[in-house]
Design an enzyme around this catalytic site. Structure first.
Site, PDB file in Angstrom:
ATOM      1  N   GLY A   9       0.833  -1.217   0.000  1.00  0.00           N
ATOM      2  CA  GLY A   9       0.000   0.000   0.000  1.00  0.00           C
ATOM      3  C   GLY A   9       0.858   1.253   0.000  1.00  0.00           C
ATOM      4  CB  ILE A  10       4.382   1.829  -1.077  1.00  0.00           C
ATOM      5  CG1 ILE A  10       5.456   2.861  -0.713  1.00  0.00           C
ATOM      6  CG2 ILE A  10       4.336   1.575  -2.591  1.00  0.00           C
ATOM      7  CD1 ILE A  10       6.868   2.378  -0.893  1.00  0.00           C
ATOM      8  CG  ASP A  14      -1.990   5.794   6.353  1.00  0.00           C
ATOM      9  OD1 ASP A  14      -2.352   6.962   6.146  1.00  0.00           O
ATOM     10  OD2 ASP A  14      -2.552   5.031   7.161  1.00  0.00           O
ATOM     11  NE  ARG A  34      -3.663  -3.335  -6.908  1.00  0.00           N
ATOM     12  CZ  ARG A  34      -4.863  -2.929  -6.547  1.00  0.00           C
ATOM     13  NH1 ARG A  34      -5.877  -3.734  -6.667  1.00  0.00           N
ATOM     14  NH2 ARG A  34      -5.055  -1.714  -6.073  1.00  0.00           N
ATOM     15  CB  SER A 128      -9.362  -0.028  11.235  1.00  0.00           C
ATOM     16  OG  SER A 128     -10.537   0.746  11.212  1.00  0.00           O
ATOM     17  CD  GLU A 130     -15.571   1.538  10.721  1.00  0.00           C
ATOM     18  OE1 GLU A 130     -16.468   0.728  10.480  1.00  0.00           O
ATOM     19  OE2 GLU A 130     -15.790   2.668  11.178  1.00  0.00           O
ATOM     20  CE1 TYR A 152     -10.566  -1.405   6.025  1.00  0.00           C
ATOM     21  CE2 TYR A 152     -11.663  -0.467   7.945  1.00  0.00           C
ATOM     22  CZ  TYR A 152     -10.540  -0.612   7.165  1.00  0.00           C
ATOM     23  OH  TYR A 152      -9.374   0.023   7.525  1.00  0.00           O
ATOM     24  CE  LYS A 156      -7.593  -2.968   7.666  1.00  0.00           C
ATOM     25  NZ  LYS A 156      -6.201  -2.980   7.248  1.00  0.00           N
ATOM     26  CG  HIS A 182      -4.801   8.036   9.842  1.00  0.00           C
ATOM     27  ND1 HIS A 182      -5.500   6.954  10.337  1.00  0.00           N
ATOM     28  CD2 HIS A 182      -4.013   7.547   8.863  1.00  0.00           C
ATOM     29  CE1 HIS A 182      -5.139   5.869   9.687  1.00  0.00           C
ATOM     30  NE2 HIS A 182      -4.226   6.201   8.786  1.00  0.00           N
ATOM     31  CB  VAL A 192     -16.456  12.118   4.941  1.00  0.00           C
ATOM     32  CG1 VAL A 192     -15.767  12.378   6.265  1.00  0.00           C
ATOM     33  CG2 VAL A 192     -17.681  12.996   4.782  1.00  0.00           C
ATOM     34  CE  LYS A 195     -19.479  13.201  -1.199  1.00  0.00           C
ATOM     35  NZ  LYS A 195     -20.443  12.145  -0.845  1.00  0.00           N
TER      36      LYS A 195
HETATM   37  P1  GDR Z   1     -14.440   5.907   7.862  1.00  0.00           P
HETATM   38  O1  GDR Z   1     -14.093   7.174   6.917  1.00  0.00           O
HETATM   39  O2  GDR Z   1     -15.547   5.109   7.293  1.00  0.00           O
HETATM   40  O3  GDR Z   1     -14.614   6.406   9.260  1.00  0.00           O
HETATM   41  O4  GDR Z   1     -13.125   5.011   7.748  1.00  0.00           O
HETATM   42  P2  GDR Z   1     -14.984   8.061   5.966  1.00  0.00           P
HETATM   43  O5  GDR Z   1     -14.206   9.306   5.760  1.00  0.00           O
HETATM   44  O6  GDR Z   1     -15.439   7.331   4.747  1.00  0.00           O
HETATM   45  O7  GDR Z   1     -16.305   8.374   6.850  1.00  0.00           O
HETATM   46  C1  GDR Z   1     -16.236   9.173   8.014  1.00  0.00           C
HETATM   47  C2  GDR Z   1     -17.632   9.475   8.525  1.00  0.00           C
HETATM   48  O8  GDR Z   1     -18.286  10.397   7.641  1.00  0.00           O
HETATM   49  C3  GDR Z   1     -19.634   9.971   7.427  1.00  0.00           C
HETATM   50  N1  GDR Z   1     -20.118  10.511   6.147  1.00  0.00           N
HETATM   51  C4  GDR Z   1     -19.604  10.227   4.939  1.00  0.00           C
HETATM   52  N2  GDR Z   1     -18.564   9.455   4.566  1.00  0.00           N
HETATM   53  C5  GDR Z   1     -18.251   9.396   3.241  1.00  0.00           C
HETATM   54  N3  GDR Z   1     -17.210   8.667   2.853  1.00  0.00           N
HETATM   55  N4  GDR Z   1     -18.981  10.093   2.294  1.00  0.00           N
HETATM   56  C6  GDR Z   1     -20.039  10.891   2.621  1.00  0.00           C
HETATM   57  O9  GDR Z   1     -20.672  11.503   1.772  1.00  0.00           O
HETATM   58  C7  GDR Z   1     -20.370  10.969   4.014  1.00  0.00           C
HETATM   59  N5  GDR Z   1     -21.298  11.662   4.707  1.00  0.00           N
HETATM   60  C8  GDR Z   1     -21.144  11.380   5.999  1.00  0.00           C
HETATM   61  C9  GDR Z   1     -19.532   8.447   7.467  1.00  0.00           C
HETATM   62  O10 GDR Z   1     -20.807   7.852   7.713  1.00  0.00           O
HETATM   63  C10 GDR Z   1     -18.554   8.262   8.629  1.00  0.00           C
HETATM   64  O11 GDR Z   1     -19.265   8.329   9.848  1.00  0.00           O
HETATM   65  C11 GDR Z   1     -11.826   5.562   7.671  1.00  0.00           C
HETATM   66  C12 GDR Z   1     -11.046   4.722   6.650  1.00  0.00           C
HETATM   67  O12 GDR Z   1      -9.794   5.336   6.430  1.00  0.00           O
HETATM   68  C13 GDR Z   1     -10.831   3.326   7.169  1.00  0.00           C
HETATM   69  O13 GDR Z   1     -10.001   2.606   6.256  1.00  0.00           O
HETATM   70  C14 GDR Z   1     -10.135   3.421   8.521  1.00  0.00           C
HETATM   71  O14 GDR Z   1      -9.928   2.134   9.040  1.00  0.00           O
HETATM   72  C15 GDR Z   1     -11.004   4.232   9.482  1.00  0.00           C
HETATM   73  O15 GDR Z   1     -11.193   5.530   8.926  1.00  0.00           O
HETATM   74  C16 GDR Z   1     -10.322   4.399  10.835  1.00  0.00           C
END
Ligand code: GDR
Length: 327
Positions: A9-10, A14, A34, A128, A130, A152, A156, A182, A192, A195
């Site tokens: 995953g380099i 992370d 890959r 994680s 999770e 997921y 883990k 992180h 999120v 995004k």
């Molecule tokens: P997470 O990260 O699932 O916690 O896992 P993510 O950023 O996807 O979601 C964080 C929180 O935001 C809420 N959420 C949304 N999430 C996404 N992706 N898109 C949306 O539109 C949105 N709206 C609200 C989610 O419900 C969630 O509560 C990350 C990953 O890096 C994992 O691989 C890692 O193991 C954990 O963090 C620790």
């Protein structure tokens, strides 16, 4: 003698920060990527494009034990950081069979290859928050029982048990970080924080008019990715292998992240952000919030960048991408 490290995953967020850290410490770095990543290196290897001259790349597939055996045998690594996995939690609701298989098998194959061909190699497993899932207590620490509620998270927990089993059965040095969210300017666009930041900047520049999100009232414990990869390295420098929670210990809502990012751009998020029930996930009864006391006391680890600075760094990073594109 120069230490050798393998990083799976380099090219991810992370992996790229870890490669920078280990290079600064004089390691010889071997990355497993890959073939498809090499063929589309402009996109898939962009996080490490500034490092490619200094990293030895191996084309290999984590679902093929023979290719892993060959790499482990040839490299004879001192340390292996297993960061590769399907890590976007939402996908794991859609594609559960292959995500569980891939995440579990890759960990198992790597451990088996190390046990046979480089048994002195120290192994880091990327766990994680999770894994705690629908947890009964907050904050969580290393003694909190796991109750994952996504494929997921289940993958883990399985990887964690595999790593612990190789530790107790075969005496391998396997350590695990239970990392909470992180972030950084290198975060993938599906998560999120990226995004939000990427859309906020596009809205500011008139390239987008609104942002669709899921649950704005979901809470997360967000930290800064370079701090967290430092903890990974520290975990492999101890006398005994162990498991550590790595977290900031502070939670914020998605709404707080949105508000901070939009405010930095002088925008009122309420004018632009809408919610889409399809993006909601099963809700949490108890917040995921990490207690990193053990990492602080045993490793001397601490996080250095707080929530508002993470948002600021990400907004600045996103802005500079657009400035570069327009030059
Ligand atoms: P997470 O990260 O699932 O916690 O896992 P993510 O950023 O996807 O979601 C964080 C929180 O935001 C809420 N959420 C949304 N999430 C996404 N992706 N898109 C949306 O539109 C949105 N709206 C609200 C989610 O419900 C969630 O509560 C990350 C990953 O890096 C994992 O691989 C890692 O193991 C954990 O963090 C620790």
């Amino acid at each position: 003698m120069m230490k050798k490290a393998i990083i799976t995953g380099i090219a991810g967020q992370d992996g790229s920060y870890l490669a920078e850290l280990l290079l600064s410490k004089g390691y010889e770095i071997h990355g497993i990527v890959r073939r498809i990543a090499i063929e589309d290196s402009e996109h898939k290897l962009k996080n490490i494009s500034h490092l490619t001259e200094r990293i030895i790349m191996h084309v290999g597939s984590l679902d093929n034990i023979l290719s892993l055996i060959k790499i482990v045998k040839d490299v004879q690594p001192d340390e292996c950081y297993h960061l590769a996995s399907s890590s976007f939690v939402s996908y794991s609701f859609d594609d559960e069979i292959s995500i569980l298989n891939n995440n579990v098998n890759s960990t198992h194959y790597l451990l088996a290859a190390i046990k046979e061909f480089a048994p002195r190699c120290r192994f880091y497993f990327a766990g994680s928050s999770e894994m705690f899932g629908d947890v009964g207590q907050s904050p969580q620490n290393e003694t909190t029982p796991f109750n994952p509620r996504s494929i997921y998270g289940i993958s883990k927990v399985a990887g964690h048990h595999l790593a612990r089993n190789y530790r107790s059965q075969y005496g391998l040095f396997t350590s695990m970080g239970i990392l909470y969210n992180h972030e950084s300017p290198r975060r993938g666009y599906e998560f999120v924080t990226r995004k939000i930041v990427s859309s906020a900047v596009k809205i500011k520049l008139g390239l987008q008019d609104h942002l669709l999100l899921g649950n704005l009232d979901a809470w997360r414990d967000w930290g800064y990715a370079p701090d967290y990869v430092h903890a990974m390295w520290m975990m492999l420098q101890t006398d005994e292998p162990d498991d550590f929670v790595i977290a900031s210990g502070k939670t914020h809502r998605v709404r707080d992240f949105v508000d901070t990012a939009f405010s930095l751009l002088d925008l009122d998020y309420r004018r632009y952000v809408r919610t889409d029930p399809q993006l909601f996930r099963p809700s949490e009864r108890v917040q995921l919030c990490g207690d990193a006391t053990k990492a602080r006391t045993r490793l001397g680890w601490s996080h250095t960048i707080d929530f508002s600075d993470i948002v600021r760094l990400m907004v600045e990073g996103e802005m500079s991408l657009h400035t570069k594109c327009n030059q």
